[in-house]
Design a protein around this motif. Structure first.
Motif, PDB file in Angstrom:
ATOM      1  N   ALA A 100       3.478   3.489  -9.968  1.00 32.66           N
ATOM      2  CA  ALA A 100       2.698   4.590  -9.383  1.00 32.66           C
ATOM      3  C   ALA A 100       3.280   5.917  -9.842  1.00 32.66           C
ATOM      4  CB  ALA A 100       2.737   4.499  -7.858  1.00 32.66           C
ATOM      5  N   GLY A 175      -4.909   1.340  -4.792  1.00 24.54           N
ATOM      6  CA  GLY A 175      -3.526   0.846  -4.908  1.00 24.54           C
ATOM      7  C   GLY A 175      -2.889   0.727  -3.533  1.00 24.54           C
ATOM      8  N   SER A 176      -3.042   1.802  -2.753  1.00 27.22           N
ATOM      9  CA  SER A 176      -2.519   1.810  -1.378  1.00 27.22           C
ATOM     10  C   SER A 176      -3.546   1.304  -0.378  1.00 27.22           C
ATOM     11  CB  SER A 176      -2.098   3.242  -0.994  1.00 27.22           C
ATOM     12  OG  SER A 176      -1.077   3.693  -1.863  1.00 27.22           O
TER      13      SER A 176
HETATM   14  O1  LIG Z   1       3.306   2.422  -1.975  1.00 30.20           O
HETATM   15  C1  LIG Z   1       3.488   2.530  -3.209  1.00 30.20           C
HETATM   16  O2  LIG Z   1       4.053   3.470  -3.759  1.00 30.20           O
HETATM   17  C2  LIG Z   1       2.919   1.432  -4.069  1.00 30.20           C
HETATM   18  C3  LIG Z   1       1.964   1.987  -5.141  1.00 30.20           C
HETATM   19  C4  LIG Z   1       0.569   1.682  -4.614  1.00 30.20           C
HETATM   20  C5  LIG Z   1       0.807   0.705  -3.493  1.00 30.20           C
HETATM   21  N1  LIG Z   1       2.082   0.575  -3.268  1.00 30.20           N
END
Ligand SMILES: O=C(O)[C@@H]1CCC=N1
Ligand SMILES: NC(=O)C1=CN([C@@H]2O[C@H](COP(=O)(O)OP(=O)(O)OC[C@H]3O[C@@H](n4cnc5c(N)ncnc54)[C@H](OP(=O)(O)O)[C@@H]3O)[C@@H](O)[C@H]2O)C=CC1
Length: 279
Positions: A100, A175-176
């Motif tokens: 990320a 992603g999150s």
């Molecule tokens: O929380 C995070 O930084 C990682 C990247 C996207 C999901 N989890």
């Protein structure tokens, strides 16, 4: 897909989710999937037992045999991790980075100018082949390598090829994103329990409701607003629920969650890449 060898540099929860999806889909033979870390031998042994892949210390990997590497360490460890990789990875070998906030430009600066780098943003639903994964290839990546990455990521879910400038927002959305729905479910279970309902039953009913709504949005022509209106009988239960949802900032909360995560991704880029990209 032609027979390829891939190596995960990093053996954490994201690497495992992708390994699970890729092995389940048989897109890459188990014996052609390698995973490495630096310290946690037990973790390596656990992944070998669970997935029948090859695991070893990062220094023991046969780098020259690999078609692609998936960088899956923490963003804060990226620069330090790539230092020893520069002499082991060739520019024509493909790098898929799931880190990320780490840009293609940063990875090229750490490895080789012209490195075949593709930024990837999956999520942990890769574990069951249901990830929403974004790909942003660096401009000099060959179409063959883009297609390889697309086919590989298609084995863990849906793939979206996007501009790298949209990657921070995509990280905030997808992603999150699973974490927002897990948090929603925590609230559903807590509300059920506080009102005398078995939270396990509430979890199953809630999960089926989310799954059903997701499948409706994927299979029907109606917009989410139209689907919401179809649920909302005039002056009925749903109208009351939605009024409370809006009054308590529900929509705003979701928007702020996405934008805060996206902002953190951008901030990580600025914090971690400044030193290298300024040089
Ligand atoms: O929380 C995070 O930084 C990682 C990247 C996207 C999901 N989890
Ligand atoms: N978790 C998620 O939902 C998602 C995570 N990501 C990204 O995936 C990446 C990994 O996240 P996550 O799996 O949660 O993190 P973890 O902390 O669970 O895993 C990080 C792994 O990297 C290893 N590692 C660290 N440094 C090195 C190195 N120099 N060489 C080899 N291995 C190394 C660690 O093992 P050891 O210390 O033993 O070396 C560990 O196995 C992050 O960049 C994150 O932004 C992207 C999308 C979703």
């Amino acid at each position: 897909m032609k027979e390829i060898k891939i190596a995960f540099i990093g053996a954490g929860s994201m690497a495992e989710a992708m390994i699970s999806g890729i092995t389940e889909s048989r897109t890459v033979k188990r014996e052609n999937i390698y995973v490495t870390n630096r310290t946690n031998r037990e973790r390596r042994e656990e992944l070998v037992l669970k997935y029948g892949i090859q695991a070893m210390h990062t220094e023991e990997l046969p780098y020259e045999e690999m078609d692609a590497f998936i960088l899956a360490m923490k963003p804060k460890d990226a620069e330090k991790a790539m230092k020893p990789l520069k002499e082991k990875i060739q520019p024509e070998q493909t790098i898929l980075s799931v880190l990320a906030g780490i840009s293609n430009q940063f990875i090229e600066a750490c490895l080789h100018g012209g490195q075949q780098v593709i930024r990837v943003m999956p999520n942990t639903s890769s574990m069951i082949g249901e990830s929403a994964t974004a790909l942003s290839p660096s401009p000099n990546v060959s179409m063959e390598n883009v297609w390889m990455a697309e086919e590989l990521m298609a084995s863990i879910g849906k793939v979206f090829v996007i501009k790298e400038t949209q990657m921070d927002l995509f990280t905030g959305i997808a992603g999150s994103g699973p974490a927002y729905f897990y948090y929603l479910m925590e609230s559903i279970e807590k509300t059920a329990e506080e009102n005398g309902m078995d939270p396990e039953m509430a979890r199953k009913a809630g999960a089926q409701t989310i799954l059903g709504a997701a499948k409706m949005m994927m299979s029907r022509e109606e917009t989410p607003a139209q689907l919401r209106e179809n649920v909302t009988s005039p002056n009925g239960t749903t109208a009351a629920g939605l009024e409370a949802f809006k009054f308590n900032g529900g929509g705003h909360a979701i928007a702020q969650a996405i934008l805060s995560a996206a902002e953190r991704s951008k901030e990580m880029s600025e914090q971690l890449e400044e030193a290298i990209l300024v040089k």
